[in-house]
Design an enzyme around this catalytic site. Structure first.
Site, mmCIF file in Angstrom:
data_model
loop_
_atom_site.group_PDB
_atom_site.id
_atom_site.type_symbol
_atom_site.label_atom_id
_atom_site.label_comp_id
_atom_site.label_asym_id
_atom_site.label_seq_id
_atom_site.Cartn_x
_atom_site.Cartn_y
_atom_site.Cartn_z
ATOM 1 N N ARG A 1 -0.312 -9.118 13.697
ATOM 2 C CA ARG A 1 -0.449 -7.772 12.766
ATOM 3 C C ARG A 1 -1.047 -9.236 11.430
ATOM 4 O O ARG A 1 -2.550 -8.392 11.127
ATOM 5 C CB ARG A 1 0.534 -7.371 11.562
ATOM 6 C CG ARG A 1 1.121 -6.157 12.833
ATOM 7 C CD ARG A 1 2.080 -5.597 12.832
ATOM 8 N NE ARG A 1 2.732 -4.904 10.888
ATOM 9 C CZ ARG A 1 3.783 -4.683 10.568
ATOM 10 N NH1 ARG A 1 4.942 -5.039 11.095
ATOM 11 N NH2 ARG A 1 3.922 -4.314 9.105
ATOM 12 N N ARG B 1 11.772 -1.736 11.121
ATOM 13 C CA ARG B 1 10.840 -1.428 11.747
ATOM 14 C C ARG B 1 10.737 -2.417 12.629
ATOM 15 O O ARG B 1 10.900 -3.359 12.231
ATOM 16 C CB ARG B 1 9.355 -0.977 10.911
ATOM 17 C CG ARG B 1 9.325 0.254 10.250
ATOM 18 C CD ARG B 1 8.009 0.276 9.651
ATOM 19 N NE ARG B 1 7.083 -0.495 10.339
ATOM 20 C CZ ARG B 1 5.355 -0.540 9.661
ATOM 21 N NH1 ARG B 1 5.954 0.310 8.341
ATOM 22 N NH2 ARG B 1 4.722 -1.127 10.025
ATOM 23 N N ARG C 1 11.566 -5.925 5.153
ATOM 24 C CA ARG C 1 11.265 -5.219 4.983
ATOM 25 C C ARG C 1 11.874 -4.153 5.150
ATOM 26 O O ARG C 1 12.493 -4.118 6.364
ATOM 27 C CB ARG C 1 10.034 -4.920 5.330
ATOM 28 C CG ARG C 1 9.668 -3.483 5.148
ATOM 29 C CD ARG C 1 7.709 -3.337 4.884
ATOM 30 N NE ARG C 1 7.745 -2.992 6.440
ATOM 31 C CZ ARG C 1 6.114 -2.640 6.592
ATOM 32 N NH1 ARG C 1 5.379 -2.681 5.026
ATOM 33 N NH2 ARG C 1 5.695 -2.787 7.930
ATOM 34 N N ARG D 1 -9.566 0.483 9.518
ATOM 35 C CA ARG D 1 -8.635 -0.844 9.538
ATOM 36 C C ARG D 1 -10.009 -1.912 10.399
ATOM 37 O O ARG D 1 -9.345 -2.567 10.608
ATOM 38 C CB ARG D 1 -7.658 -0.433 10.494
ATOM 39 C CG ARG D 1 -6.253 -1.181 9.517
ATOM 40 C CD ARG D 1 -5.023 -0.908 10.715
ATOM 41 N NE ARG D 1 -3.972 -1.488 10.477
ATOM 42 C CZ ARG D 1 -3.174 -1.109 9.916
ATOM 43 N NH1 ARG D 1 -3.275 0.118 9.384
ATOM 44 N NH2 ARG D 1 -1.920 -1.816 10.125
ATOM 45 N N LYS E 1 0.410 -1.168 0.138
ATOM 46 C CA LYS E 1 -0.275 0.187 0.117
ATOM 47 C C LYS E 1 0.812 1.336 -0.078
ATOM 48 O O LYS E 1 0.529 2.478 -0.469
ATOM 49 C CB LYS E 1 -1.000 0.084 1.433
ATOM 50 C CG LYS E 1 -2.068 -0.883 1.100
ATOM 51 C CD LYS E 1 -2.997 -0.697 1.962
ATOM 52 C CE LYS E 1 -2.200 -0.675 3.978
ATOM 53 N NZ LYS E 1 -2.088 -2.229 4.513
HETATM 54 P P1 ADP Z 1 0.866 -2.278 7.915
HETATM 55 O O1 ADP Z 1 -0.124 -2.141 7.812
HETATM 56 O O2 ADP Z 1 2.272 -2.850 7.354
HETATM 57 O O3 ADP Z 1 0.902 -3.389 9.055
HETATM 58 P P2 ADP Z 1 1.221 0.564 8.990
HETATM 59 O O4 ADP Z 1 1.940 1.195 9.701
HETATM 60 O O5 ADP Z 1 -0.177 0.642 8.620
HETATM 61 O O6 ADP Z 1 1.696 -1.622 9.260
HETATM 62 O O7 ADP Z 1 0.114 0.073 11.042
HETATM 63 C C1 ADP Z 1 1.271 -0.029 11.675
HETATM 64 C C2 ADP Z 1 1.107 0.437 13.128
HETATM 65 O O8 ADP Z 1 0.091 0.882 13.546
HETATM 66 C C3 ADP Z 1 -0.097 -1.112 13.599
HETATM 67 O O9 ADP Z 1 0.137 -2.422 13.572
HETATM 68 C C4 ADP Z 1 -1.337 -0.728 14.218
HETATM 69 O O10 ADP Z 1 -0.637 -1.429 15.413
HETATM 70 C C5 ADP Z 1 -1.460 1.208 14.029
HETATM 71 N N1 ADP Z 1 -2.638 1.150 13.229
HETATM 72 C C6 ADP Z 1 -1.770 2.058 12.316
HETATM 73 N N2 ADP Z 1 -3.145 2.973 11.287
HETATM 74 C C7 ADP Z 1 -3.940 2.063 12.276
HETATM 75 C C8 ADP Z 1 -5.324 2.307 11.659
HETATM 76 N N3 ADP Z 1 -6.531 2.773 11.423
HETATM 77 N N4 ADP Z 1 -6.241 1.724 13.315
HETATM 78 C C9 ADP Z 1 -5.497 1.353 14.230
HETATM 79 N N5 ADP Z 1 -4.032 1.104 14.493
HETATM 80 C C10 ADP Z 1 -3.713 1.675 13.166
#
Ligand code: ADP
Ligand code: ZN
Length: 216
Positions: free
Chosen positions: A171, A160, A127, A88, A13
């Site tokens: 996740r 990360r 990554r 999400r 994404k």
């Molecule tokens: P990825 O999609 O690779 O897991 P992100 O950078 O989108 O990574 O998200 C990293 C972390 O941030 C998630 O595992 C979660 O804990 C938190 N997070 C991100 N976006 C949201 C959201 N919309 N609602 C709740 N938690 C979120």
């Protein structure tokens, strides 16, 4: 253009969003990036979010929603937005609908970057992320030209904290349980566009540009 990017962690994404930003002149809003920034700055919000992020769980809706509300009100969003990593779960998706109805800017589409979950472990544990510009590389599938250095800005590449096997597993589970139901949610609204995320990066971004051009 107002688009939601749907896809599992590691589906690509962020990589695609960055290309769309350049191509269409819209802004990318990544809740993950905003949260990581808050953690790095050690703000109150960041302190509250950190534990859930380290555990691969979702940060609470009230934190994420207040953050997104603020962000959507900034004037640079007038040209269009790509939401990356938000919504999400169903509660967030419904809250987003209300927000967008309030500002009379309904969502154009939700684009699903479709990748089988079993290929995501390698993508995520391999990554590498640029600490300066956020560009994403992969040790195995998309290595940078110079070891440890970002092709785009020369910044340092880091792994990360949540890209370790245990957190990745959690996740992916969080995605299946809470985010995957959004596919049906947007399908029912006739807003779902699906793209095969196993193709190479340039093919995917060509497909993105093609399906999104009608939203300007
Ligand atoms: P990825 O999609 O690779 O897991 P992100 O950078 O989108 O990574 O998200 C990293 C972390 O941030 C998630 O595992 C979660 O804990 C938190 N997070 C991100 N976006 C949201 C959201 N919309 N609602 C709740 N938690 C979120
Ligand atoms: Zn960089």
């Amino acid at each position: 253009m107002r688009i939601v990017l749907l896809g599992a962690p590691g589906s690509g994404k962020g990589t695609q969003a960055r290309q769309l930003v350049e191509h269409f002149g819209v802004v990318q809003i990544s809740t993950g990036d905003l949260l990581r920034q808050a953690v790095a700055d050690n703000t109150e919000l960041g302190q509250k979010a950190k534990k859930a992020m380290d555990n691969g769980e979702l940060v609470s809706d009230d934190i994420v929603l207040s953050m997104i509300k603020d962000r959507l009100q900034q004037p640079d969003t007038d040209n269009g937005v790509i939401l990356d990593g938000f919504p999400r779960n169903l509660a967030q998706a419904k809250a987003l609908e209300e927000l967008m109805a309030d500002i009379k800017c309904p969502l154009d589409a939700a684009v699903l970057l479709d990748v089988p979950l079993d290929s995501l472990m390698q993508r995520l544990t391999g990554r590498l992320t640029c600490q300066d510009c956020g560009a994403v590389f992969n040790k195995y599938t998309n290595p940078p030209r110079k070891d440890g250095i970002c092709d785009e800005c020369g910044g340092k590449l880091i792994q990360r904290g949540d890209d370790n096997e245990t957190t990745v597993r959690q996740r992916l589970e969080t995605f299946t349980e809470q985010t995957e139901p959004l596919i049906d949610f947007y399908k029912k609204q006739n807003k779902l566009i699906s793209i095969d995320g196993t193709q190479d990066i340039d093919t995917i971004s060509a497909e993105f540009k093609d399906v999104l051009k009608r939203f300007g």
